[in-house]
Design an enzyme around this catalytic site. Structure first.
Site, PDB file in Angstrom:
ATOM      1  CD  GLU A 184      14.722  73.503 -15.112  1.00  0.00           C
ATOM      2  OE1 GLU A 184      14.854  74.696 -15.897  1.00  0.00           O
ATOM      3  OE2 GLU A 184      14.669  71.974 -15.565  1.00  0.00           O
ATOM      4  CG  HIS A 206      16.244  71.884 -12.358  1.00  0.00           C
ATOM      5  ND1 HIS A 206      17.247  71.053 -11.549  1.00  0.00           N
ATOM      6  CD2 HIS A 206      17.039  72.449 -13.399  1.00  0.00           C
ATOM      7  CE1 HIS A 206      18.309  70.373 -12.771  1.00  0.00           C
ATOM      8  NE2 HIS A 206      18.372  71.575 -13.381  1.00  0.00           N
ATOM      9  CB  THR A 255      18.424  74.523 -19.341  1.00  0.00           C
ATOM     10  OG1 THR A 255      16.983  74.017 -18.545  1.00  0.00           O
ATOM     11  CG2 THR A 255      17.844  75.956 -18.901  1.00  0.00           C
ATOM     12  CG  ASP A 290      13.407  74.272 -19.602  1.00  0.00           C
ATOM     13  OD1 ASP A 290      13.030  73.519 -19.107  1.00  0.00           O
ATOM     14  OD2 ASP A 290      14.307  74.521 -18.793  1.00  0.00           O
ATOM     15  CG  HIS A 291      15.023  70.285 -20.181  1.00  0.00           C
ATOM     16  ND1 HIS A 291      14.702  69.748 -19.342  1.00  0.00           N
ATOM     17  CD2 HIS A 291      15.505  70.929 -20.161  1.00  0.00           C
ATOM     18  CE1 HIS A 291      15.158  70.018 -18.016  1.00  0.00           C
ATOM     19  NE2 HIS A 291      15.921  71.342 -18.869  1.00  0.00           N
TER      20      HIS A 291
HETATM   21  C1  GP9 Z   1      20.424  75.820 -14.221  1.00  0.00           C
HETATM   22  C2  GP9 Z   1      19.137  75.373 -14.807  1.00  0.00           C
HETATM   23  C3  GP9 Z   1      18.825  74.157 -15.281  1.00  0.00           C
HETATM   24  O1  GP9 Z   1      21.319  77.427 -14.173  1.00  0.00           O
HETATM   25  O2  GP9 Z   1      19.028  76.734 -16.053  1.00  0.00           O
HETATM   26  O3  GP9 Z   1      19.623  73.693 -16.145  1.00  0.00           O
HETATM   27  P1  GP9 Z   1      18.970  72.167 -16.932  1.00  0.00           P
HETATM   28  O4  GP9 Z   1      19.828  71.533 -15.847  1.00  0.00           O
HETATM   29  O5  GP9 Z   1      17.745  72.257 -16.412  1.00  0.00           O
HETATM   30  O6  GP9 Z   1      19.680  72.333 -17.926  1.00  0.00           O
END
Ligand code: GP9
Length: 414
Positions: free
Chosen positions: A38, A195, A80, A254-255
């Site tokens: 994440e 996150h 994500t 992921d980003h």
């Molecule tokens: C939520 C997690 C985060 O289930 O995958 O999502 P994001 O906000 O990073 O897209």
């Protein structure tokens, strides 16, 4: 109708490249653990705060695998879920909204379906509600056999914080599940703790927070450091397990976690002004392939998440007959080095093109705009072809169109 897919197939044929098949099949028959980290950006790798490494474990681990340092995320509003879409389909997500919500009813030729057909038990592990990002629906369309969501984990308030289940517990429960799973398996694990707003219980803070003008960035350092500690526990336990001999681990970010609203603070930390070029380069995310059969290599190729699927199928030695894929195997030395963002910007081996402005990729110096024209044009064309597939739900015509295409050729020859 099915004719709509013809220009797509033509585009694919025109842009097709011979693949060198380098490292083809080195992971044949092995389990795959894909670890989606994440909000993890490349700038934290080999970087320090208060004299301490932010990702000490990953820094060492990457020396033992194939590490890509010019690998970019390509997500937009679907975050994500967009990265998951890129991986599963080797197509681009949409410019607005999240394709996981807007086009979950489309027909796809997802990587999970392909792997299932090849004997893999395909699954996702993510300790959040299964409806988040419409995953429960979209995962069926992509062909996953199973989704282990929040309800499949021992989530208690003591083991949770902020967004939910802390990574360390998520990792250890997931590893227990994988030990029991049918083999070979393909498990995609998605972490959660790092996150926004990057908050942690006191006892999980392994580093003092940052001292920049952004509280967000200051806390991000701590959740990144925590995630690295959880990763260490996971990989070390994995190496002690029987899985180690027969599994490859693919780890990628992921980003971004730190948005451009925090440019000033980022500049304070990195000790340079964050202009458009630097902001673009901050969209790099780590990407590592690690396992017993994988020889260490530092790879500087310019690529992105759209390239993950062809890279994986090459390593696994799995024939992928889906012609509608925009990615290029990252391990191929002669690959097309062009990473296209959802905004129509791009990075090539030589240039970075941002909103009509052209930069030398390595130095960040602005160069003549002409140099970037081919890149911008290629980006526009590729994004519009990808969009046409999603908006028209065109993959449903795949079988028919291949027939039409061959017939067309035969007619011409007659
Ligand atoms: C939520 C997690 C985060 O289930 O995958 O999502 P994001 O906000 O990073 O897209």
């Amino acid at each position: 109708d099915s004719n709509e897919l013809v220009p797509v197939i033509n585009y694919m044929n025109e842009n097709k490249q011979e693949d060198s098949d380098r490292l083809e099949g080195v992971a044949e028959g092995k389990n795959v653990i894909l670890l989606s980290l994440e909000s993890t950006q490349t700038f934290v790798v080999d970087n320090k705060l208060h004299g301490e490494e932010l990702t000490p474990y990953f820094n060492d681990l990457k020396e033992e695998g194939i590490y890509f340092d010019n690998f970019y995320h390509q997500v937009k509003q679907g975050r994500t879920s967009d990265s998951e879409f890129l991986l599963a389909n080797s197509m681009y997500p949409l410019n607005r909204g999240a394709v996981f919500f807007t086009h979950s009813g489309n027909e796809y030729e997802g990587l999970p379906s392909l792997l299932s057909e090849n004997g893999y038990f395909t699954n996702v592990m993510h300790a959040n509600d299964k409806t988040f990002w419409n995953r429960n629906v979209m995962y069926d369309s992509l062909g996953y056999d199973e989704f282990f969501s929040k309800e499949d984990y021992e989530v208690t308030p003591e083991k949770s914080h902020g967004w939910g289940y802390l990574d360390e517990y998520f990792f250890s429960d997931s590893l227990d599940k994988m030990k029991e799973m049918d083999k070979p398996f393909y498990s995609k694990m998605i972490t959660l703790t790092n996150h926004y707003p990057f908050s942690l219980p006191e006892e999980e803070k392994f580093i003092e927070e940052g001292e920049t003008s952004s509280g967000t960035l200051n806390r991000y350092f701590q959740t990144i450091r925590y995630q690295d500690e959880a990763l260490k526990q996971f990989v070390e336990e994995f190496k002690q397990s029987e899985l180690y001999d027969n599994t490859i681990l693919v780890i990628y970010g992921d980003h971004f976690g730190i948005s451009e609203n925090h440019q000033e603070a980022m500049g304070e930390y990195l000790g340079k002004e964050i202009n458009d070029y630097e902001q673009f380069q901050l969209q790099r995310v780590p990407m590592l392939i690690y396992g017993k059969s994988i020889e260490a290599e530092k790879n500087h190729t310019v690529g992105g998440q759209v390239d993950l699927r062809p890279t994986l199928t090459n390593l696994l030695g799995i024939e992928d007959s889906n012609p509608v894929q925009f990615g290029h195997d990252l391990l191929d030395k002669d690959r097309r080095e062009l990473m296209i963002t959802r905004d129509g910007d791009f990075a090539s081996d030589e240039y970075v093109g941002i909103q009509g402005v052209c930069y030398d990729r390595e130095t960040g110096e602005e160069v003549e705009a002409d140099s970037c024209e081919p890149g911008f044009e290629a980006a526009q064309e590729e994004l519009s072809v990808s969009d046409s597939v999603i908006y028209g739900d065109l993959l449903r015509y795949l079988d028919e169109t291949e027939m039409v295409d061959t017939k067309g050729k035969q007619n011409k020859e007659e």
